[in-house]
Design an enzyme around this catalytic site. Structure first.
Site, mmCIF file in Angstrom:
data_model
loop_
_atom_site.group_PDB
_atom_site.id
_atom_site.type_symbol
_atom_site.label_atom_id
_atom_site.label_comp_id
_atom_site.label_asym_id
_atom_site.label_seq_id
_atom_site.Cartn_x
_atom_site.Cartn_y
_atom_site.Cartn_z
ATOM 1 N N GLU A 134 -18.103 5.326 3.670
ATOM 2 C CA GLU A 134 -17.508 6.471 2.990
ATOM 3 C C GLU A 134 -18.022 6.564 1.549
ATOM 4 O OE1 GLU A 134 -12.966 8.304 2.717
ATOM 5 O OE2 GLU A 134 -13.334 6.423 3.784
ATOM 6 N N GLY A 147 -6.296 10.195 0.492
ATOM 7 C CA GLY A 147 -4.861 9.968 0.576
ATOM 8 C C GLY A 147 -4.521 8.513 0.807
ATOM 9 N N GLY A 148 -5.343 7.822 1.621
ATOM 10 C CA GLY A 148 -5.047 6.438 1.960
ATOM 11 C C GLY A 148 -5.907 5.413 1.266
ATOM 12 N N SER A 149 -7.107 5.799 0.827
ATOM 13 C CA SER A 149 -8.021 4.829 0.207
ATOM 14 C C SER A 149 -8.828 5.514 -0.884
ATOM 15 C CB SER A 149 -8.962 4.226 1.263
ATOM 16 O OG SER A 149 -9.809 5.229 1.806
ATOM 17 N N THR A 150 -9.511 4.688 -1.684
ATOM 18 C CA THR A 150 -10.386 5.198 -2.734
ATOM 19 C C THR A 150 -11.657 4.373 -2.737
ATOM 20 O OG1 THR A 150 -10.554 5.778 -5.090
ATOM 21 C CG2 THR A 150 -9.379 3.747 -4.551
ATOM 22 N N GLN A 151 -12.779 5.001 -3.119
ATOM 23 C CA GLN A 151 -14.082 4.326 -3.130
ATOM 24 C C GLN A 151 -14.756 4.496 -4.488
ATOM 25 O OE1 GLN A 151 -13.361 6.619 -0.472
ATOM 26 N NE2 GLN A 151 -12.552 4.851 0.634
#
Length: 456
Positions: A199, A226-230
């Site tokens: 991602e 909404g659930g994760s960040t990169q």
């Protein structure tokens, strides 16, 4: 006799003079030829270098002469935690004389549906049908005779990563069975739960492709779902020792370069909001939360996260509590959650200029920091100032503005080490194209298809 002797001497002198002149001309001519060859070589080298970087120039001439470009298509489904999106792409192969084959993005279609695929955990067939309907809405972009060779790829993100493995697998299988009947190129790996590192890499590709930076000085890419960040950025040779080897990937971008990318599960905006609320409740599994990051005027506000409805109320505040104190109280709660959830803390800020997408953009737009249509630049200090205002304002229309803005500060400054005044460019679209990791995936998929076709 004397006249004859004199004439002979004159003739000898004349011949000698001619011979001397010829012996002088030879090296001069050789020198001129040598200089000409050098000049020709330099011109050739210059033109090769010039034309190698001027594919658009060659392509423009070719198009004016009636050159028909080869086109390729790809359809990508981003099955995110808050919604599913279809991004259909049409690429063309520009005419080139020198250099490697490349792709130009000439058309795109975007459509979104809510809720996300993970919301159908108890009805997988219905969830699969939402994906089918999105693909059908985009089918006009791909000619019928090209659909069999057009890849359809479905990638689920943090929403499915957070589900029990058996439930997630069932959803994936239902989607795979459903899209296999649509007449596109659907392979055994067409439907998968996306790895967080992919991602990050693909959103990095998208940002730098749309800005024509591949092969040059690239931008760091921050994506907030909404659930994760990169977080993803290019590493210098000296920087590689500062980051875990498992988070380093060598990717083709002009020359091969090394990227650092890390995905943080449960640090997406919605997951973090829920995490802070739950933390304030002593980590109890309850559906009613009271938060210092919500104004006391907000009582019994309904909020749905991960298919569960919660009731949120603002915590009481001492009378006359000042704005800075309200902000600090929320910041302490948010920072505590971030610190306990981070599985790796970067040692330094990302290299290069910084681009941020998704909820970074939406939160800034809702706070009036950027134009909702065109985006713009923000900074940590701008987010902080907006957070101070939001945390002391009785805004029932935006009950989560305080916690969301404080979270921007905690993630960007406390976790990612970005300085207060460092400019952060926020993008939703670039040159009319949606900024999504889907473009990076489509681009690399089509390029791999082109490069492996001769071998096949």
């Amino acid at each position: 006799m004397s006249e004859i002797r004199q004439r002979k001497l004159k003739d000898d002198t004349s011949n000698s003079h001619i011979n001397v002149r010829r012996s002088l001309k030879q090296p001069r001519r050789f020198k001129k030829v040598f200089i000409f060859l050098i000049a020709l070589g330099l011109c050739g080298t210059y033109l090769l270098g010039l034309f190698a970087g001027q594919t658009q120039w060659f392509d423009g001439i070719a198009k004016s002469l009636g050159y028909e470009s080869v086109t390729h298509h790809a359809v990508i489904i981003d099955a995110g935690s808050s919604g599913s999106r279809v991004l259909a792409y049409k690429f063309r192969v520009p005419f080139t004389v020198f250099g490697q084959t490349s792709l130009d993005l000439v058309d795109e279609y975007f459509e979104e549906s809510k809720p996300g695929l993970s919301s159908y955990v108890d009805d997988p067939k219905k969830g699969a049908n939402t994906i089918v309907q999105l693909i059908k809405k985009a089918e006009f972009l791909t000619p019928v005779d090209k659909r069999r060779s057009t890849p359809v790829i479905v990638r689920a993100t943090a929403g499915l990563r957070l589900l029990p493995a058996d439930k997630a697998k069932q959803l994936v299988q239902e989607v795979a069975d459903a899209i296999a009947k649509l007449g596109y190129d659907v392979g055994p790996n067409s439907v998968e739960i996306m790895d967080g590192s992919d991602e990050g890499i693909f959103i990095w590709y998208t940002v730098n492709l749309l800005h024509n930076l591949i092969g040059g000085e690239t931008m760091a890419a921050l994506d907030l779902g909404g659930g994760s960040t990169q977080i993803t950025f290019q590493l210098s040779d000296e920087d590689t020792k500062l980051y875990p080897a498992a988070d380093q990937f060598v990717v083709p971008a002009g020359d091969n370069i090394t990227l650092y990318t890390h995905s943080y599960l449960n640090l997406g905006l919605l997951a973090a909001r829920h995490g802070v609320f739950k933390q304030e409740a002593g980590d109890n599994d309850t559906n009613e939360f009271v938060s210092v990051c919500v104004d006391p005027i907000v009582q019994k506000e309904k909020w749905t996260y991960a298919n569960k409805q919660y009731i949120i109320s603002g915590a009481p505040r001492p009378e006359g509590m000042k704005r800075e104190a309200v902000y600090k109280r929320c910041h302490a709660a948010v920072t505590r959650y971030v610190e306990r959830t981070l599985d790796w803390v970067p040692r330094r800020a990302p290299s290069g200029s910084v681009a941020a997408m998704s909820y970074f953009y939406d939160v800034a737009a809702d706070a009036g920091l950027i134009d909702v249509m065109t985006g713009g630049q923000v900074s940590v200090s701008a987010y902080r100032s907006a957070a101070r205002r939001a945390c002391s304002a009785s805004n029932v229309e935006q009950p989560w503005a305080c916690i969301d803005l404080v979270y921007m500060v905690a993630l960007l400054h406390d976790a990612y080490k970005i300085r207060d005044e460092e400019p952060i460019s926020l993008f939703k679209k670039v040159n009319g194209h949606e900024v999504s990791w889907a473009l990076g995936l489509a681009y690399t998929t089509v390029m791999n298809k082109i490069t492996t076709a001769p071998a096949a």
